[in-house]
Design an enzyme around this catalytic site. Structure first.
Site, PDB file in Angstrom:
ATOM      1  N   TYR A   1       0.836  -1.189   0.000  1.00  0.00           N
ATOM      2  CA  TYR A   1       0.000   0.000   0.000  1.00  0.00           C
ATOM      3  C   TYR A   1       0.876   1.247   0.000  1.00  0.00           C
ATOM      4  O   TYR A   1       2.033   1.225   0.426  1.00  0.00           O
ATOM      5  CB  TYR A   1      -0.973   0.020   1.185  1.00  0.00           C
ATOM      6  CG  TYR A   1      -0.338   0.298   2.535  1.00  0.00           C
ATOM      7  CD1 TYR A   1      -0.130   1.607   2.978  1.00  0.00           C
ATOM      8  CD2 TYR A   1       0.043  -0.744   3.380  1.00  0.00           C
ATOM      9  CE1 TYR A   1       0.435   1.872   4.224  1.00  0.00           C
ATOM     10  CE2 TYR A   1       0.603  -0.491   4.628  1.00  0.00           C
ATOM     11  CZ  TYR A   1       0.801   0.822   5.038  1.00  0.00           C
ATOM     12  OH  TYR A   1       1.371   1.077   6.267  1.00  0.00           O
ATOM     13  N   CYS A   2       0.307   2.341  -0.520  1.00  0.00           N
ATOM     14  CA  CYS A   2       0.979   3.641  -0.521  1.00  0.00           C
ATOM     15  C   CYS A   2      -0.109   4.714  -0.492  1.00  0.00           C
ATOM     16  O   CYS A   2      -1.279   4.412  -0.246  1.00  0.00           O
ATOM     17  CB  CYS A   2       1.912   3.796  -1.721  1.00  0.00           C
ATOM     18  SG  CYS A   2       1.104   3.638  -3.330  1.00  0.00           S
ATOM     19  N   THR A   3       0.246   5.950  -0.750  1.00  0.00           N
ATOM     20  CA  THR A   3      -0.717   7.047  -0.608  1.00  0.00           C
ATOM     21  C   THR A   3      -1.892   6.926  -1.569  1.00  0.00           C
ATOM     22  O   THR A   3      -3.056   6.963  -1.169  1.00  0.00           O
ATOM     23  CB  THR A   3      -0.024   8.405  -0.823  1.00  0.00           C
ATOM     24  OG1 THR A   3       1.109   8.489   0.033  1.00  0.00           O
ATOM     25  CG2 THR A   3      -0.978   9.553  -0.524  1.00  0.00           C
TER      26      THR A   3
ATOM     27  N   GLY B   1      -1.589   4.716  -4.643  1.00  0.00           N
ATOM     28  CA  GLY B   1      -1.531   3.475  -5.415  1.00  0.00           C
ATOM     29  C   GLY B   1      -0.440   3.399  -6.461  1.00  0.00           C
ATOM     30  O   GLY B   1      -0.064   2.315  -6.900  1.00  0.00           O
TER      31      GLY B   1
ATOM     32  N   ILE C   1      -4.118   4.567   0.416  1.00  0.00           N
ATOM     33  CA  ILE C   1      -4.633   4.983   1.723  1.00  0.00           C
ATOM     34  C   ILE C   1      -5.799   5.962   1.566  1.00  0.00           C
ATOM     35  O   ILE C   1      -6.807   5.887   2.271  1.00  0.00           O
ATOM     36  CB  ILE C   1      -3.517   5.640   2.552  1.00  0.00           C
ATOM     37  CG1 ILE C   1      -2.371   4.651   2.793  1.00  0.00           C
ATOM     38  CG2 ILE C   1      -4.057   6.168   3.872  1.00  0.00           C
ATOM     39  CD1 ILE C   1      -1.080   5.321   3.243  1.00  0.00           C
TER      40      ILE C   1
END
Length: 317
Positions: A175-177, A179, A204
């Site tokens: 996961y990241c901010t 995608g 997120i």
């Protein structure tokens, strides 16, 4: 409903002449009075911008009307004002700086999980959550029990994968901010022999918008003048402490000394007393920037010309 919107988006798709597309896209943003940062590359488009709600809606409609971007996913947040002070639309070799230029997410990447699917899977015994963001990002916020990496930039991610070898028999969800980093991170994990690799589609931000952000602890670092945003509306928790006094604080600043410029949590009291600096040395540095209480500083343009191509297009028309 607030007057302004903030858009976060990316889309991997071949762009035959990215420099020409950059000029066309920039003119569109100027026409719609949008501000923010957009990266155009041969592999696709990546951006975060702000503008009046109706202007952002016109932008999204125009982009989606292009067959190359029909499947683009916009994360939309409301705001009382612009989240940026300038517009940068740049051509670069990649839409996210990495050491993985050979990786092509449109050919192979981890399985996309919707926020609802992610919520169902994240706590299963054989699942590992992997944060692929930089250290200053996960310092202020991350998912409960997630594995984080000690990296200053995403381009350092490949060097850390060997440390994750013991997880190859697990279901790994990256996961990241928003995608975009996960597309290449999950693809690289597959390349390195990981069998069950997934990614939180929309990152997120989308999880917060659609599922309330449950179990995301702290705040999410963002790359605009807000610096951090709330995600968790279900069971929020502060996990970071002030860099100066060590009291709980999820208020992020960039050090006022541009030579330093580290990203750290700092409470309002210490921010005021230190004038936005992370140390006495930085506070007395002759290059220290004026502190306005936010800890956000507009990046230098480095010679960037926001009207590049405008004259040529005007003459041609």
């Amino acid at each position: 409903m607030k007057d302004y919107s903030i858009l976060l988006y990316y889309h991997y798709t071949p762009i035959e002449d990215p420099e020409a597309f950059r000029e066309e896209h920039h003119l569109l943003c100027l026409k719609l009075n949008l501000l923010g940062r957009i990266i155009v590359a041969a592999e696709g488009l990546n951006g975060t911008i702000s503008g009046l709600r109706e202007d952002c809606e016109a932008y999204m409609a125009t982009v989606k009307a292009d067959p190359r971007f029909a499947g683009i996913d916009f994360k939309v947040d409301e705001s009382d004002k612009h989240a940026f002070t300038k517009l940068h639309v740049r051509y670069k070799p990649e839409i996210v700086h990495s050491s993985l230029r050979h990786v092509k997410p449109i050919e192979k990447t981890g399985v996309h999980l919707s926020p609802a699917e992610f919520k169902q899977l994240k706590d299963q015994e054989d699942v590992v959550l992997l944060d692929v963001r930089s250290d200053y990002e996960h310092l202020v916020g991350k998912f409960k029990n997630a594995i984080t990496l000690d990296i200053e930039n995403f381009r350092d991610f490949p060097e850390k994968v060997e440390e994750l070898a013991h997880l190859k028999d697990k279901k790994v969800i990256t996961y990241c901010t928003g995608g975009v980093k996960c597309e290449k991170a999950s693809a690289f994990l597959l390349e390195k022999g990981f069998q069950n690799v997934y990614q939180l589609h929309g990152g997120i931000i989308k999880y917060g918008l659609e599922e309330g952000g449950e179990d995301f602890e702290g705040k999410c670092y963002v790359f605009d003048n807000r610096l951090t945003v709330d995600v968790n509306k279900v069971n929020p928790k502060v996990i970071s402490t002030c860099y100066i006094c060590q009291e709980p604080s999820d208020r992020m600043v960039n050090c006022a000394n541009p030579t330093c410029n580290i990203h750290v949590p700092m409470c309002e009291k210490c921010g005021h007393e230190m004038e936005g600096a992370c140390s006495d040395t930085c506070k007395t540095d002759p290059e220290k920037r004026p502190y306005d209480g936010t800890g956000y500083y507009q990046k230098e343009t480095n010679g960037y010309n926001p009207f590049k191509g405008l004259y040529r297009k005007t003459v041609q028309n």
